[in-house]
Design a protein around this motif. Sequence first.
Motif, PDB file in Angstrom:
ATOM      1  N   LEU A   7     -12.975 -50.449 118.514  1.00  0.00           N
ATOM      2  CA  LEU A   7     -14.178 -51.334 118.303  1.00  0.00           C
ATOM      3  C   LEU A   7     -13.628 -52.658 117.784  1.00  0.00           C
ATOM      4  O   LEU A   7     -14.231 -53.727 117.743  1.00  0.00           O
ATOM      5  N   GLU A  76     -25.332 -53.552 122.185  1.00  0.00           N
ATOM      6  CA  GLU A  76     -24.718 -52.279 121.447  1.00  0.00           C
ATOM      7  C   GLU A  76     -23.472 -52.111 122.602  1.00  0.00           C
ATOM      8  O   GLU A  76     -23.608 -52.108 123.828  1.00  0.00           O
ATOM      9  N   SER A  78     -19.895 -49.725 122.877  1.00  0.00           N
ATOM     10  CA  SER A  78     -19.293 -48.405 122.519  1.00  0.00           C
ATOM     11  C   SER A  78     -17.919 -48.120 123.280  1.00  0.00           C
ATOM     12  O   SER A  78     -17.574 -48.712 124.013  1.00  0.00           O
ATOM     13  N   GLN A  82     -17.260 -44.330 118.806  1.00  0.00           N
ATOM     14  CA  GLN A  82     -17.986 -44.948 118.179  1.00  0.00           C
ATOM     15  C   GLN A  82     -18.841 -46.043 118.649  1.00  0.00           C
ATOM     16  O   GLN A  82     -18.505 -46.363 120.016  1.00  0.00           O
ATOM     17  N   ARG A  83     -19.698 -46.684 117.947  1.00  0.00           N
ATOM     18  CA  ARG A  83     -20.598 -47.911 118.678  1.00  0.00           C
ATOM     19  C   ARG A  83     -20.741 -48.952 117.666  1.00  0.00           C
ATOM     20  O   ARG A  83     -20.662 -48.415 116.438  1.00  0.00           O
ATOM     21  N   LYS A  84     -21.011 -50.136 118.104  1.00  0.00           N
ATOM     22  CA  LYS A  84     -21.287 -51.189 117.087  1.00  0.00           C
ATOM     23  C   LYS A  84     -22.742 -51.766 117.568  1.00  0.00           C
ATOM     24  O   LYS A  84     -22.707 -51.853 118.960  1.00  0.00           O
TER      25      LYS A  84
END
Length: 143
Positions: A7, A76, A78, A82-84
């Motif tokens: 990410l 969002e 991903s 994980q994701r931000k």
Amino acid sequence: MKTAIHLEKVAAIDLASFSEPARGSLTVVESQQHIPFSIARIFYMYGVPYGCARGGHAHRETEQAFIAVSGGFSLEVSNADQRKIFAMTEPRRAVYVPPLFWARVYNFSRDAVCLVLTSAPYDPADYIRDWNEYLSAVGGPRR
């Protein structure tokens, strides 16, 4: 098969902006300068109904940059693990999304305009619209 992607490659970009009280603000976006790719396509979303999400896919090759030119929304991004989430409210800020990241846009304000710059023209074969297919493409675990 690709390896899992990090990410950290997704990045917020501060765009060149100029403001004068008597004249307002001007923000500049230039290919290969502010945005790390040549811009081949531009589209924008607006009038998105309350509760509606857009995106929900990844691109095999296409790079993207998202800008909130008016109002706000959530972006969002991903990978397999994980994701931000970016609160998109500033027209002088873009978020760069490289290929092989899953992106979803949601939580649009009534006045939101989401501008998207891409590195390639529309090609349906570039899209990964199924999460399990995405996980397979990036070498991630199946859920």
